[in-house]
Design a protein around this motif. Structure first.
Motif, PDB file in Angstrom:
ATOM      1  N   UNK A  25       0.298  -1.232   0.246  1.00 55.54           N
ATOM      2  CA  UNK A  25       0.060   0.077   0.541  1.00 55.54           C
ATOM      3  C   UNK A  25       0.844   1.122  -0.066  1.00 55.54           C
ATOM      4  N   UNK A  26       1.955   1.689   0.577  1.00 58.55           N
ATOM      5  CA  UNK A  26       2.832   2.061   0.762  1.00 58.55           C
ATOM      6  C   UNK A  26       3.876   2.715  -0.359  1.00 58.55           C
ATOM      7  N   UNK A  27       4.008   1.885  -0.928  1.00 63.22           N
ATOM      8  CA  UNK A  27       4.954   1.506  -2.083  1.00 63.22           C
ATOM      9  C   UNK A  27       3.993   2.440  -3.250  1.00 63.22           C
ATOM     10  N   UNK A  28       2.059   2.290  -3.665  1.00 66.72           N
ATOM     11  CA  UNK A  28       1.668   2.210  -4.080  1.00 66.72           C
ATOM     12  C   UNK A  28       0.556   3.764  -4.185  1.00 66.72           C
ATOM     13  N   UNK A  29       0.467   4.150  -2.962  1.00 66.86           N
ATOM     14  CA  UNK A  29      -0.557   5.287  -2.636  1.00 66.86           C
ATOM     15  C   UNK A  29       1.185   6.390  -1.614  1.00 66.86           C
ATOM     16  N   UNK A  30       2.394   6.107  -1.636  1.00 74.05           N
ATOM     17  CA  UNK A  30       3.032   7.128  -0.724  1.00 74.05           C
ATOM     18  C   UNK A  30       3.899   7.489  -1.492  1.00 74.05           C
ATOM     19  N   UNK A  31       4.932   7.941  -1.314  1.00 69.79           N
ATOM     20  CA  UNK A  31       5.682   8.774  -1.398  1.00 69.79           C
ATOM     21  C   UNK A  31       6.690   8.212  -0.902  1.00 69.79           C
ATOM     22  N   UNK A  32       8.134   7.792  -2.365  1.00 72.91           N
ATOM     23  CA  UNK A  32       9.214   7.364  -2.443  1.00 72.91           C
ATOM     24  C   UNK A  32      10.914   9.102  -1.934  1.00 72.91           C
ATOM     25  N   UNK A  33      11.259   8.684  -1.321  1.00 71.50           N
ATOM     26  CA  UNK A  33      12.293  10.224  -1.213  1.00 71.50           C
ATOM     27  C   UNK A  33      13.998   9.138  -1.321  1.00 71.50           C
ATOM     28  N   UNK A  34      14.463  10.176  -2.069  1.00 70.68           N
ATOM     29  CA  UNK A  34      15.846  10.255  -2.849  1.00 70.68           C
ATOM     30  C   UNK A  34      17.180   9.508  -1.820  1.00 70.68           C
ATOM     31  N   UNK A  88      -8.157  -6.640   8.093  1.00 74.71           N
ATOM     32  CA  UNK A  88      -7.466  -6.131   7.261  1.00 74.71           C
ATOM     33  C   UNK A  88      -7.400  -4.944   6.250  1.00 74.71           C
ATOM     34  N   UNK A  89      -8.537  -4.725   6.132  1.00 72.95           N
ATOM     35  CA  UNK A  89      -9.234  -3.088   5.174  1.00 72.95           C
ATOM     36  C   UNK A  89      -9.466  -2.570   6.362  1.00 72.95           C
ATOM     37  N   UNK A  90      -9.550  -2.204   7.447  1.00 73.96           N
ATOM     38  CA  UNK A  90      -9.036  -1.384   8.458  1.00 73.96           C
ATOM     39  C   UNK A  90      -7.943  -0.555   8.511  1.00 73.96           C
ATOM     40  N   UNK A  91      -7.093  -1.931   9.023  1.00 74.61           N
ATOM     41  CA  UNK A  91      -5.603  -1.787   8.767  1.00 74.61           C
ATOM     42  C   UNK A  91      -4.922  -0.843   7.586  1.00 74.61           C
ATOM     43  N   UNK A  92      -5.459  -1.027   6.809  1.00 72.07           N
ATOM     44  CA  UNK A  92      -5.421  -0.294   5.300  1.00 72.07           C
ATOM     45  C   UNK A  92      -5.331   1.048   5.141  1.00 72.07           C
ATOM     46  N   UNK A  93      -7.273   1.282   5.534  1.00 68.04           N
ATOM     47  CA  UNK A  93      -7.916   2.599   5.824  1.00 68.04           C
ATOM     48  C   UNK A  93      -6.846   3.479   7.095  1.00 68.04           C
ATOM     49  N   UNK A  94      -5.904   2.575   8.275  1.00 73.26           N
ATOM     50  CA  UNK A  94      -5.161   3.277   9.339  1.00 73.26           C
ATOM     51  C   UNK A  94      -4.476   3.977   8.303  1.00 73.26           C
ATOM     52  N   UNK A  95      -3.747   3.191   7.133  1.00 74.01           N
ATOM     53  CA  UNK A  95      -2.551   4.076   6.409  1.00 74.01           C
ATOM     54  C   UNK A  95      -2.212   4.644   5.677  1.00 74.01           C
ATOM     55  N   UNK A  96      -3.868   4.813   4.929  1.00 71.66           N
ATOM     56  CA  UNK A  96      -4.065   5.386   4.121  1.00 71.66           C
ATOM     57  C   UNK A  96      -3.893   6.967   5.199  1.00 71.66           C
ATOM     58  N   UNK A  97      -5.093   6.686   5.918  1.00 69.24           N
ATOM     59  CA  UNK A  97      -5.148   8.852   6.786  1.00 69.24           C
ATOM     60  C   UNK A  97      -4.045   8.541   7.497  1.00 69.24           C
TER      61      UNK A  97
END
Length: 343
Positions: free
Chosen positions: A20-29, A107-116
């Protein structure tokens, strides 16, 4: 039945979070090693100081799980940490998240937590780079360690306030406390969760962009966020700066929503403004000639209201100046997790 944490296990959950983090988060060089090893690693930026803060949210103590969505809870948990970085004038860059979860949590609630979490981090191009998972028997908890940065020597501390400085505050302190009281008093409903004060409590805003701009200006002598309440946090500035303060009752910014809620709850709106309330506004002190400069900076940061509410004094303690000309001594008492009862 929804898929639960116990269905996929710890390492299955780590994989889902990482994806989820790879898809929806950002990457830092500057991150040389992220999720998946014993530690994360990153390259610090030359000419910058590293800021580190951590904050834990415990079910039943800091949030009511049945009264808040997983997304809003994730947002809240990250906001309280971003607010600390912002109160120093810094910018968040990396987060580590430790969770204590019930086995039956979906698991979907944990994923929503990370989306927050990501909803608050992505605007800063900040990244989740690690964390920890454990099973919690009695209730869930969230523990965030947030790493920020600020140009060397630009941090605004609590200890710089001087006698004669003006005291300013952003927004409308006290709204979060009123929102919590409404949650406790009324029966839960979709309408209640949309109440403006309940929304302030469940999903507070931070002032980190403004804090960074204030630090860059060099006009502030001291700054702190109102995580414990206006008087409690002003008291921290006074204690660290070895000064006192006078607060003008007629200048306190009180929103219409807070005034109405205070009437419903049978409470004085001034008590809400002064008392325990985790609003994550900023208290800023500055020389009187810079008040308008800071207001202009706040106006340029999303139109944030900033009100002059008092002045720093040489006298010990904090006094409330009433419109009648009378004065009242105020006790600076911050939220204390271990104190059984307020005196």
């Amino acid at each position: 039945m929804p898929e639960t944490v116990s269905d996929i296990g710890e390492f299955g959950l780590i994989a889902r979070i990482s994806d989820l983090i790879d898809r929806e988060g950002v990457r830092s060089d500057r991150v040389t090693l992220g999720i998946g090893d014993d530690t994360a690693s990153f390259l610090p930026r030359a000419g910058y100081e590293i800021l580190v803060t951590c904050d834990a949210l415990v079910e039943g103590r800091h949030f009511l799980l049945e009264r808040i969505s997983p997304f809003d809870l994730g947002s809240r948990a990250m906001t309280v940490n971003i607010s600390d970085i912002g109160a120093m004038g810094g910018r968040p860059v990396y987060a580590l998240v430790s969770l204590g979860l019930k086995a039956e949590m979906s698991v979907s609630d944990v994923e929503e937590l990370y989306r927050g979490f990501l909803a608050e981090l992505n605007p800063f191009n900040a990244a989740v780079i690690g964390g920890n998972l454990t099973r919690s028997g009695n209730g869930m908890f969230i523990d965030v360690t947030l790493i920020g940065e600020i140009k060397r020597g630009r941090g605004v501390r609590r200890s710089g306030a001087k006698a004669g400085n003006a005291i300013l505050v952003t927004g409308y302190p006290g709204q979060s406390a009123a929102g919590l009281q409404l949650l406790l008093k009324r029966q839960d409903s979709p309408e209640l969760r949309e109440h403006p004060l309940v929304k302030v409590y469940n999903r507070p805003s931070h002032r980190a962009q403004l804090g960074e701009a204030i630090a860059e200006s060099g006009f502030a002598t001291a700054m702190i966020d109102t995580s414990d309440g206006f008087i409690g946090d002003l008291g921290h500035i006074c204690q660290e700066s070895h000064v006192g303060a006078e607060v003008f009752s007629e200048k306190m910014p009180v929103s219409r929503s807070l005034s109405e809620a205070a009437g419903e709850l049978g409470r004085d709106k001034v008590d809400f403004f002064l008392g325990d309330s985790d609003d994550y506004e900023l208290i800023v002190t500055c020389a009187p000639e810079h008040v308008n400069d800071l207001r202009s900076i706040a106006s340029g940061c999303g139109g944030t209201p900033m009100t002059e509410v008092g002045r720093i004094t040489n006298a010990e303690g904090i006094r409330l100046l009433l419109a009648t000309g009378e004065t009242r001594s105020l006790k600076s008492s911050s939220w204390d997790h271990f104190r059984a009862k307020k005196e």
